[in-house]
Design a protein around this motif. Structure first.
Motif, short mmCIF file in Angstrom:
data_model
loop_
_atom_site.label_atom_id
_atom_site.label_comp_id
_atom_site.label_asym_id
_atom_site.label_seq_id
_atom_site.Cartn_x
_atom_site.Cartn_y
_atom_site.Cartn_z
N GLY A 1 -54.62 21.66 25.58
CA GLY A 1 -53.95 22.88 25.14
C GLY A 1 -54.01 23.99 26.17
N GLY A 2 -54.39 23.66 27.39
CA GLY A 2 -54.61 24.67 28.41
C GLY A 2 -53.37 25.26 29.05
N ALA A 3 -52.23 24.65 28.81
CA ALA A 3 -50.96 25.16 29.34
C ALA A 3 -49.85 24.62 28.45
N GLU A 4 -48.78 25.39 28.35
CA GLU A 4 -47.62 24.91 27.61
C GLU A 4 -46.69 24.22 28.60
N VAL A 5 -46.55 22.92 28.44
CA VAL A 5 -45.70 22.12 29.32
C VAL A 5 -44.60 21.52 28.46
N ASN A 6 -43.36 21.61 28.94
CA ASN A 6 -42.24 21.06 28.20
C ASN A 6 -41.37 20.25 29.16
N ILE A 7 -41.39 18.95 29.00
CA ILE A 7 -40.57 18.05 29.80
C ILE A 7 -39.38 17.65 28.94
N LYS A 8 -38.18 17.93 29.41
CA LYS A 8 -36.97 17.55 28.67
C LYS A 8 -36.82 16.03 28.67
N LYS A 9 -36.13 15.48 27.66
CA LYS A 9 -35.86 14.04 27.64
C LYS A 9 -35.13 13.65 28.92
N GLY A 10 -35.69 12.68 29.62
CA GLY A 10 -35.12 12.25 30.89
C GLY A 10 -35.54 13.11 32.06
N GLY A 11 -36.40 14.09 31.83
CA GLY A 11 -36.91 14.95 32.89
C GLY A 11 -38.24 14.42 33.41
N ALA A 12 -38.74 15.08 34.45
CA ALA A 12 -39.97 14.61 35.08
C ALA A 12 -40.72 15.77 35.70
#
Length: 168
Positions: free
Chosen positions: A126-137
Motif C-alpha cells: 500500500g506504499g504507492a498508488e500504482v495503476n496499470i491500464k489493461k494492456g499497459g506495462a
C-alpha cells in the motif's frame, strides 16, 4: 535486472453463464489486436525478457503468448503467484530466483500487479498508488537483488503510448 510488469489485455466482461470459471474468461478480439500493437511498441523500448511469467488465467496467458512472439522473448511459464489475489510477498520471492536475468516480464491482473509494483518500489503493498491500464506495462529496475523497496521506477506506459511507439 529490469522487471516488466504487464497487465493482461482487454478481456470480455464477467459473465457466469458464458464463463462459470472466471479463470477461463478470454481476451476480446479487439483487446488482442490492440495488445499486439502495444507489444510491438514495448519491444522498441524493452530488452527481450529472459523469463516470461504469467498467471495461468486464460486472459493473462494469452497476453503472455503474444509477448512471447516478440523476437528474443522467452516462452511463457505459468505461475499461480500471479493470479488476481496474489501476495506481493510470494511473488517477490519467486522473482528473486531470476536475479541473474537481464530482464523478466510478469503478466497478471489487478489488484495484484499494482500491489506488487508498490511493494517492490516502496517495501509496502500500500506504499504507492500504482495503476496499470489493461494492456499497459511498467518497468522496475533493480541494481542488485529483487527485494521489497529496492526497485526504481523506470517507466509506466498505457497501451496507447506503447502502440504509438510501434509506429514511430
Amino acid at each position: 535486472m529490469d522487471l516488466y510488469i504487464v497487465r493482461h489485455a482487454a478481456a470480455h466482461g464477467r459473465d457466469p453463464d458464458r464463463w462459470p470459471d472466471d479463470s477461463e474468461r478470454p481476451l476480446t478480439p479487439e483487446g488482442e489486436e490492440a495488445f499486439r500493437s502495444a507489444a510491438r511498441g514495448l519491444a522498441r523500448i524493452a530488452s527481450p525478457a529472459d523469463a516470461l511469467l504469467s498467471s495461468p488465467y486464460r486472459r493473462a496467458w494469452r497476453t503472455a503468448e503474444i509477448l512471447s512472439e516478440l523476437d528474443g522473448w522467452a516462452s511463457p511459464e505459468a505461475t499461480p503467484v500471479l493470479e488476481p489475489t496474489l501476495s506481493p510477498e510470494k511473488a517477490a520471492v519467486e522473482l528473486a530466483a531470476y536475479g541473474e536475468a537481464e530482464a523478466v516480464a510478469v503478466v497478471g491482473h489487478r489488484p495484484g500487479l499494482h500491489e506488487l509494483a508498490a511493494y517492490l518500489l516502496t517495501g509496502s503493498a500500500g506504499g504507492a498508488e500504482v495503476n496499470i491500464k489493461k494492456g499497459g506495462a511498467l518497468c522496475v529496475r533493480f541494481s542488485g537483488a529483487v527485494e521489497p523497496g529496492a526497485g526504481q521506477l523506470r517507466w509506466l506506459l498505457t497501451p496507447a503510448m506503447l502502440s504509438s511507439l510501434a509506429v514511430s
